[in-house]
Design a protein around this motif. Structure first.
Motif, PDB file in Angstrom:
ATOM      1  N   GLN A 226       0.895  -1.249   0.003  1.00 65.17           N
ATOM      2  CA  GLN A 226      -0.203  -0.025  -0.080  1.00 65.17           C
ATOM      3  C   GLN A 226       0.882   1.110   0.075  1.00 65.17           C
ATOM      4  O   GLN A 226       0.251   2.201   0.065  1.00 65.17           O
ATOM      5  CB  GLN A 226      -1.045   0.093   1.157  1.00 65.17           C
ATOM      6  N   LEU A 227       2.189   1.075   0.178  1.00 63.00           N
ATOM      7  CA  LEU A 227       2.980   2.306  -0.027  1.00 63.00           C
ATOM      8  C   LEU A 227       3.762   2.070  -1.472  1.00 63.00           C
ATOM      9  O   LEU A 227       4.409   1.185  -1.670  1.00 63.00           O
ATOM     10  CB  LEU A 227       4.033   2.207   1.210  1.00 63.00           C
ATOM     11  N   ASN A 228       3.917   3.356  -2.136  1.00 63.96           N
ATOM     12  CA  ASN A 228       4.763   3.183  -3.336  1.00 63.96           C
ATOM     13  C   ASN A 228       6.374   3.504  -2.863  1.00 63.96           C
ATOM     14  O   ASN A 228       6.539   3.458  -1.716  1.00 63.96           O
ATOM     15  CB  ASN A 228       4.318   4.435  -4.289  1.00 63.96           C
ATOM     16  N   PRO A 229       7.114   3.141  -3.587  1.00 65.15           N
ATOM     17  CA  PRO A 229       8.587   3.191  -3.261  1.00 65.15           C
ATOM     18  C   PRO A 229       9.031   4.502  -2.748  1.00 65.15           C
ATOM     19  O   PRO A 229       9.918   4.169  -1.763  1.00 65.15           O
ATOM     20  CB  PRO A 229       9.247   2.959  -4.701  1.00 65.15           C
ATOM     21  N   GLU A 230       8.447   5.385  -3.059  1.00 65.00           N
ATOM     22  CA  GLU A 230       9.002   6.773  -2.306  1.00 65.00           C
ATOM     23  C   GLU A 230       8.367   6.763  -0.959  1.00 65.00           C
ATOM     24  O   GLU A 230       9.262   7.032   0.194  1.00 65.00           O
ATOM     25  CB  GLU A 230       8.534   7.989  -3.241  1.00 65.00           C
ATOM     26  N   GLU A 231       7.262   6.152  -0.845  1.00 66.27           N
ATOM     27  CA  GLU A 231       6.519   6.465   0.538  1.00 66.27           C
ATOM     28  C   GLU A 231       7.238   5.336   1.399  1.00 66.27           C
ATOM     29  O   GLU A 231       7.266   5.602   2.632  1.00 66.27           O
ATOM     30  CB  GLU A 231       5.014   5.985   0.456  1.00 66.27           C
ATOM     31  N   PHE A 232       7.761   4.127   0.889  1.00 72.02           N
ATOM     32  CA  PHE A 232       8.083   3.203   1.523  1.00 72.02           C
ATOM     33  C   PHE A 232       9.635   3.642   2.094  1.00 72.02           C
ATOM     34  O   PHE A 232       9.996   3.391   3.346  1.00 72.02           O
ATOM     35  CB  PHE A 232       8.459   1.847   0.630  1.00 72.02           C
TER      36      PHE A 232
ATOM     37  N   LEU B 228      10.806   4.484   6.208  1.00 74.99           N
ATOM     38  CA  LEU B 228      12.200   3.994   6.804  1.00 74.99           C
ATOM     39  C   LEU B 228      12.826   5.450   7.386  1.00 74.99           C
ATOM     40  O   LEU B 228      13.603   5.249   8.503  1.00 74.99           O
ATOM     41  CB  LEU B 228      12.867   3.124   5.965  1.00 74.99           C
ATOM     42  N   GLU B 229      13.199   6.435   6.523  1.00 72.36           N
ATOM     43  CA  GLU B 229      13.898   7.454   6.823  1.00 72.36           C
ATOM     44  C   GLU B 229      13.455   8.227   8.117  1.00 72.36           C
ATOM     45  O   GLU B 229      14.211   8.734   8.844  1.00 72.36           O
ATOM     46  CB  GLU B 229      14.004   8.473   5.489  1.00 72.36           C
ATOM     47  N   VAL B 230      11.975   8.189   8.229  1.00 72.36           N
ATOM     48  CA  VAL B 230      11.513   8.957   9.262  1.00 72.36           C
ATOM     49  C   VAL B 230      11.737   8.145  10.630  1.00 72.36           C
ATOM     50  O   VAL B 230      12.205   8.744  11.547  1.00 72.36           O
ATOM     51  CB  VAL B 230      10.006   9.238   9.092  1.00 72.36           C
ATOM     52  N   VAL B 231      11.529   6.891  10.381  1.00 72.83           N
ATOM     53  CA  VAL B 231      11.627   6.245  11.879  1.00 72.83           C
ATOM     54  C   VAL B 231      13.157   6.110  12.500  1.00 72.83           C
ATOM     55  O   VAL B 231      13.490   5.650  13.509  1.00 72.83           O
ATOM     56  CB  VAL B 231      10.872   4.931  11.971  1.00 72.83           C
ATOM     57  N   LEU B 232      13.910   6.394  11.404  1.00 71.95           N
ATOM     58  CA  LEU B 232      15.598   6.194  11.612  1.00 71.95           C
ATOM     59  C   LEU B 232      15.896   7.604  12.554  1.00 71.95           C
ATOM     60  O   LEU B 232      16.898   7.625  12.948  1.00 71.95           O
ATOM     61  CB  LEU B 232      16.384   5.947  10.777  1.00 71.95           C
ATOM     62  N   GLN B 233      15.158   8.795  12.511  1.00 69.90           N
ATOM     63  CA  GLN B 233      15.540  10.063  12.850  1.00 69.90           C
ATOM     64  C   GLN B 233      15.547   9.932  14.497  1.00 69.90           C
ATOM     65  O   GLN B 233      15.006   9.235  15.071  1.00 69.90           O
ATOM     66  CB  GLN B 233      14.515  10.846  12.186  1.00 69.90           C
ATOM     67  N   GLU B 234      16.325  11.147  14.758  1.00 68.59           N
ATOM     68  CA  GLU B 234      16.441  11.276  16.191  1.00 68.59           C
ATOM     69  C   GLU B 234      15.189  11.377  17.095  1.00 68.59           C
ATOM     70  O   GLU B 234      15.070  11.011  18.212  1.00 68.59           O
ATOM     71  CB  GLU B 234      17.209  12.881  16.382  1.00 68.59           C
ATOM     72  N   ASP B 235      14.167  11.925  16.528  1.00 73.07           N
ATOM     73  CA  ASP B 235      12.836  11.958  17.192  1.00 73.07           C
ATOM     74  C   ASP B 235      12.029  10.899  17.331  1.00 73.07           C
ATOM     75  O   ASP B 235      10.985  10.542  18.081  1.00 73.07           O
ATOM     76  CB  ASP B 235      11.806  12.996  16.628  1.00 73.07           C
ATOM     77  N   TYR B 236      12.717   9.625  16.803  1.00 76.69           N
ATOM     78  CA  TYR B 236      11.918   8.225  16.714  1.00 76.69           C
ATOM     79  C   TYR B 236      12.960   7.226  17.379  1.00 76.69           C
ATOM     80  O   TYR B 236      12.870   6.822  18.495  1.00 76.69           O
ATOM     81  CB  TYR B 236      11.400   7.732  15.181  1.00 76.69           C
TER      82      TYR B 236
ATOM     83  N   ILE C 262      11.225  -0.308  11.708  1.00 82.20           N
ATOM     84  CA  ILE C 262      12.512  -0.582  10.924  1.00 82.20           C
ATOM     85  C   ILE C 262      12.597  -1.811  10.209  1.00 82.20           C
ATOM     86  O   ILE C 262      12.868  -2.336   9.210  1.00 82.20           O
ATOM     87  CB  ILE C 262      13.573  -0.002  11.609  1.00 82.20           C
ATOM     88  N   ALA C 263      12.413  -2.920  11.457  1.00 82.36           N
ATOM     89  CA  ALA C 263      12.534  -4.378  11.047  1.00 82.36           C
ATOM     90  C   ALA C 263      11.674  -4.558  10.203  1.00 82.36           C
ATOM     91  O   ALA C 263      12.052  -5.584   9.144  1.00 82.36           O
ATOM     92  CB  ALA C 263      12.396  -5.098  12.272  1.00 82.36           C
TER      93      ALA C 263
ATOM     94  N   LEU D   7      20.940   3.924   1.609  1.00 89.39           N
ATOM     95  CA  LEU D   7      19.839   3.785   2.848  1.00 89.39           C
ATOM     96  C   LEU D   7      20.027   2.534   3.613  1.00 89.39           C
ATOM     97  O   LEU D   7      19.847   2.687   4.902  1.00 89.39           O
ATOM     98  CB  LEU D   7      18.459   4.084   2.382  1.00 89.39           C
ATOM     99  N   VAL D   8      20.122   1.486   3.034  1.00 87.14           N
ATOM    100  CA  VAL D   8      20.415   0.130   3.813  1.00 87.14           C
ATOM    101  C   VAL D   8      21.528   0.442   4.558  1.00 87.14           C
ATOM    102  O   VAL D   8      21.547   0.024   5.772  1.00 87.14           O
ATOM    103  CB  VAL D   8      20.382  -0.850   2.605  1.00 87.14           C
ATOM    104  N   GLN D   9      22.780   0.760   4.171  1.00 87.09           N
ATOM    105  CA  GLN D   9      23.957   1.131   4.620  1.00 87.09           C
ATOM    106  C   GLN D   9      23.646   2.081   6.108  1.00 87.09           C
ATOM    107  O   GLN D   9      24.131   1.689   7.044  1.00 87.09           O
ATOM    108  CB  GLN D   9      25.002   1.559   3.795  1.00 87.09           C
ATOM    109  N   TYR D  10      22.990   3.184   5.778  1.00 82.95           N
ATOM    110  CA  TYR D  10      22.637   4.332   6.712  1.00 82.95           C
ATOM    111  C   TYR D  10      21.697   3.348   7.895  1.00 82.95           C
ATOM    112  O   TYR D  10      21.995   3.843   9.112  1.00 82.95           O
ATOM    113  CB  TYR D  10      22.153   5.297   6.069  1.00 82.95           C
TER     114      TYR D  10
END
Length: 273
Positions: free
Chosen positions: A53-59, A63-71, A94-95, A111-114
């Motif tokens: 239900q998520l396109n590649p950009e949303e997907f 991931l980028e959001v939940v990796l942030q300092e606020d998450y 993330i998992a 992003l995988v490496q990040y």
């Protein structure tokens, strides 16, 4: 109301979630209400991911959001506070993303490496080792971090040099003076199984097992009679038992299991009649 919307979604009464609802799920990802956080928000993230239900950009954006300092790093260093729920359930999302990406490979390699770098940092900086919290449900930050490392251990884009970094993160979790109560050692053990199965890491793990056992034995020798040293050995022993059983059940990692058995045989009170 978010709970009502997600109950309808999980019950297939709503087919997709709006961007506004997804944002509210992120805002509430660490809600102290265990039912809302675990049974509704996390399960909805999981369904949303595996249902395409998520396109590649949303997907990737998720991931980028939940990796942030606020998450993933919200309140990092705290222990005994509700901030653990935000960190721990960010780790679970993330998992879920990485698990799905193992086959789909939507996530950019950089992003995988990040993600590898961030999760390893998280495992070293997380101080709250509580499992189940009465009234709030599961925190389980170490176990959820282990689940995330396990997903990365299976990912085809994992770099060979990151295998030892993941093992050191596992080692750090095992050697900290914590009495784990909720099978954290077992969740950490699964990481080794995945590294052997998906990354051909048996030789690296053999060396690591030897080093780990040596560190524990040195700790025991230098701190004779210390309860803390005993607890570290007990934690590692439980971990190695889990490794042995899981590898045996899957019929893989026989060289590692031989080394693990030797350590356990040496450490355990075994009376052979």
């Amino acid at each position: 109301m978010l709970a009502t919307t997600l109950e309808s979604y999980l019950g297939d009464k709503i087919l997709e979630l709006s961007k506004e609802v997804r944002q509210e799920m992120l805002t509430q990802i660490g809600n102290p209400d265990g039912f809302l956080r675990d049974e509704l928000i996390y399960r909805s993230f999981g369904k949303m991911i595996v249902s395409n239900q998520l396109n590649p950009e949303e997907f990737q954006s998720l991931l980028e959001v939940v990796l942030q300092e606020d998450y993933l790093f919200y309140g990092i260093g705290e222990s005994g506070t509700d901030s653990v729920f935000t960190r721990s359930f960010s780790a679970l999302v993330i998992a879920a993303v990485i698990e799905y990406d193992i086959e789909k490979q939507i996530v950019n390699p950089d992003l995988v490496q990040y993600t590898v770098n961030k999760v390893i940092r998280y495992m070293r900086e997380e101080k709250d080792t509580r499992g189940f919290i009465q009234g709030n449900g599961w925190a389980h930050a170490i176990a959820h971090g282990a689940d995330t490392l396990d997903a990365l251990a299976k990912h085809p884009l994992l770099k060979k040099e990151d295998i030892s970094r993941i093992l050191h993160a596992v080692q750090y979790s095992l050697l900290r003076q914590v009495d784990y109560l909720d099978e954290e050692e077992e969740r950490l053990a699964i990481i080794l199984v995945s590294l052997i199965k998906h990354q051909d890491a048996e030789k690296v793990i053999q060396v690591w097992i030897e080093e780990l056992a040596g560190m524990v034995e040195t700790e025991m020798l230098e701190n004779k009679g210390s309860l803390d040293a005993y607890h570290v050995q007990r934690t590692v022993k439980n971990f190695l038992k889990s490794v042995f059983v899981i590898l045996s059940s899957k019929g893989i990692g026989k060289k590692v299991n031989s080394d693990v058995f030797k350590v356990l045989e040496k450490w355990m009170w075994m009376y052979l009649n």
